[in-house]
Design a protein around this motif. Sequence first.
Motif, PDB file in Angstrom:
ATOM      1  N   UNK A 103       7.571  -1.154   7.909  1.00 54.90           N
ATOM      2  CA  UNK A 103       8.231  -1.719   7.014  1.00 54.90           C
ATOM      3  C   UNK A 103       7.366  -1.539   5.563  1.00 54.90           C
ATOM      4  N   UNK A 104       8.086  -1.021   4.356  1.00 54.22           N
ATOM      5  CA  UNK A 104       7.615  -0.646   3.382  1.00 54.22           C
ATOM      6  C   UNK A 104       7.898  -1.848   2.305  1.00 54.22           C
ATOM      7  N   UNK A 105       6.919  -2.029   1.473  1.00 55.51           N
ATOM      8  CA  UNK A 105       7.034  -3.118   0.533  1.00 55.51           C
ATOM      9  C   UNK A 105       6.413  -2.706  -0.822  1.00 55.51           C
ATOM     10  N   UNK A 106       6.830  -3.535  -1.865  1.00 62.37           N
ATOM     11  CA  UNK A 106       6.211  -3.098  -3.249  1.00 62.37           C
ATOM     12  C   UNK A 106       6.066  -4.363  -4.203  1.00 62.37           C
ATOM     13  N   UNK A 107       4.837  -4.566  -4.839  1.00 58.32           N
ATOM     14  CA  UNK A 107       4.619  -5.536  -5.687  1.00 58.32           C
ATOM     15  C   UNK A 107       4.765  -5.158  -6.918  1.00 58.32           C
ATOM     16  N   UNK A 108       5.696  -5.116  -7.739  1.00 57.35           N
ATOM     17  CA  UNK A 108       5.743  -4.444  -8.902  1.00 57.35           C
ATOM     18  C   UNK A 108       5.019  -4.871  -9.950  1.00 57.35           C
ATOM     19  N   UNK A 109       4.602  -6.212 -10.036  1.00 56.84           N
ATOM     20  CA  UNK A 109       3.731  -7.223 -11.099  1.00 56.84           C
ATOM     21  C   UNK A 109       2.555  -6.592 -10.883  1.00 56.84           C
ATOM     22  N   UNK A 110       1.821  -6.063  -9.308  1.00 62.49           N
ATOM     23  CA  UNK A 110       0.574  -5.861  -9.441  1.00 62.49           C
ATOM     24  C   UNK A 110       0.369  -4.253  -9.007  1.00 62.49           C
ATOM     25  N   UNK A 111       1.431  -3.547  -9.308  1.00 58.56           N
ATOM     26  CA  UNK A 111       1.562  -2.060  -9.187  1.00 58.56           C
ATOM     27  C   UNK A 111       0.851  -1.830  -7.723  1.00 58.56           C
ATOM     28  N   UNK A 112       1.443  -2.480  -6.565  1.00 58.11           N
ATOM     29  CA  UNK A 112       0.977  -2.140  -5.383  1.00 58.11           C
ATOM     30  C   UNK A 112       2.094  -2.012  -4.386  1.00 58.11           C
ATOM     31  N   UNK A 113       1.822  -1.172  -3.330  1.00 56.03           N
ATOM     32  CA  UNK A 113       2.835  -0.857  -2.292  1.00 56.03           C
ATOM     33  C   UNK A 113       2.041  -1.188  -1.034  1.00 56.03           C
ATOM     34  N   UNK A 114       2.767  -1.545  -0.003  1.00 56.24           N
ATOM     35  CA  UNK A 114       2.357  -1.569   1.282  1.00 56.24           C
ATOM     36  C   UNK A 114       3.239  -0.978   2.214  1.00 56.24           C
ATOM     37  N   UNK A 115       2.684  -0.750   3.342  1.00 56.96           N
ATOM     38  CA  UNK A 115       3.279  -0.348   4.859  1.00 56.96           C
ATOM     39  C   UNK A 115       2.963  -0.822   5.799  1.00 56.96           C
ATOM     40  N   UNK A 116       3.620  -1.942   6.347  1.00 55.34           N
ATOM     41  CA  UNK A 116       3.115  -2.786   7.804  1.00 55.34           C
ATOM     42  C   UNK A 116       3.722  -1.816   8.778  1.00 55.34           C
ATOM     43  N   UNK A 117       2.984  -1.383   9.682  1.00 53.50           N
ATOM     44  CA  UNK A 117       3.221  -0.461  10.592  1.00 53.50           C
ATOM     45  C   UNK A 117       2.853  -1.317  12.134  1.00 53.50           C
ATOM     46  N   UNK A 118       4.086  -1.389  12.710  1.00 53.37           N
ATOM     47  CA  UNK A 118       3.953  -2.091  14.224  1.00 53.37           C
ATOM     48  C   UNK A 118       4.159  -1.334  15.280  1.00 53.37           C
ATOM     49  N   UNK A 119       3.993  -1.470  16.401  1.00 58.38           N
ATOM     50  CA  UNK A 119       4.233  -0.677  17.673  1.00 58.38           C
ATOM     51  C   UNK A 119       3.746   0.584  17.518  1.00 58.38           C
ATOM     52  N   UNK A 120       2.604   0.705  17.031  1.00 55.83           N
ATOM     53  CA  UNK A 120       2.127   1.960  16.828  1.00 55.83           C
ATOM     54  C   UNK A 120       1.991   2.949  17.897  1.00 55.83           C
ATOM     55  N   UNK A 121       2.190   4.272  18.057  1.00 60.20           N
ATOM     56  CA  UNK A 121       2.050   5.132  19.066  1.00 60.20           C
ATOM     57  C   UNK A 121       1.191   6.413  18.598  1.00 60.20           C
ATOM     58  N   UNK A 122       0.706   6.774  19.692  1.00 61.11           N
ATOM     59  CA  UNK A 122      -0.031   8.023  19.379  1.00 61.11           C
ATOM     60  C   UNK A 122       0.465   8.982  18.412  1.00 61.11           C
ATOM     61  N   UNK A 123       1.719   9.355  18.362  1.00 58.59           N
ATOM     62  CA  UNK A 123       2.341  10.303  17.788  1.00 58.59           C
ATOM     63  C   UNK A 123       2.144   9.956  16.111  1.00 58.59           C
ATOM     64  N   UNK A 124       1.967   8.430  16.022  1.00 57.76           N
ATOM     65  CA  UNK A 124       1.801   8.343  14.512  1.00 57.76           C
ATOM     66  C   UNK A 124       0.448   8.463  13.919  1.00 57.76           C
ATOM     67  N   UNK A 125      -0.415   8.966  14.656  1.00 57.84           N
ATOM     68  CA  UNK A 125      -1.702   9.544  14.378  1.00 57.84           C
ATOM     69  C   UNK A 125      -1.469  10.562  13.148  1.00 57.84           C
ATOM     70  N   UNK A 126      -2.177  10.348  12.077  1.00 59.98           N
ATOM     71  CA  UNK A 126      -2.048  11.129  10.740  1.00 59.98           C
ATOM     72  C   UNK A 126      -2.740  10.736   9.820  1.00 59.98           C
ATOM     73  N   UNK A 127      -2.794  11.647   8.760  1.00 55.14           N
ATOM     74  CA  UNK A 127      -3.428  10.875   7.217  1.00 55.14           C
ATOM     75  C   UNK A 127      -2.045  10.491   6.654  1.00 55.14           C
ATOM     76  N   UNK A 128      -2.130   9.398   6.197  1.00 57.27           N
ATOM     77  CA  UNK A 128      -1.209   8.650   5.256  1.00 57.27           C
ATOM     78  C   UNK A 128      -1.517   8.764   3.795  1.00 57.27           C
TER      79      UNK A 128
END
Length: 114
Positions: free
Chosen positions: A67-92
């Motif tokens: 789930x991606x989300x954004x806080x415009x007031x604080x110029x921030x962005x987030x990525x909640x990652x659940x049920x991670x799998x080995x194929x998600x291994x990467x540089x983000x």
Amino acid sequence: VQLQASGGGLVQAGGSLRLSCEASGSMRGIKIMGWYRQAPGKQRELVAIITSTGSTTYADSVKGRFTISRDNANNSMFLQMNSLQPEDTAVYYCAAGPLGIAHWGQGTLVTVSS
């Protein structure tokens, strides 16, 4: 625009991580923010993007788990990652731009062990 990603780490399969991206500098006109990833030996790929109005797009491989989300007031962005799998291994990488991606942050490494 400077982008600073954080929150990566080592997690077991099935676990969760939350990535953060802090933006600094002039965010005027920045409409799109997003997360990309690059696995070893592979090309960089889109994970998710979010517009300034909150519209989201996800890669098929992460739909229902991330789930991606954004806080415009604080110029921030987030990525909640659940049920991670080995194929998600990467540089983000976090990224931003007016209409397309024009600015990249440094990456944060996510490693998912089986």
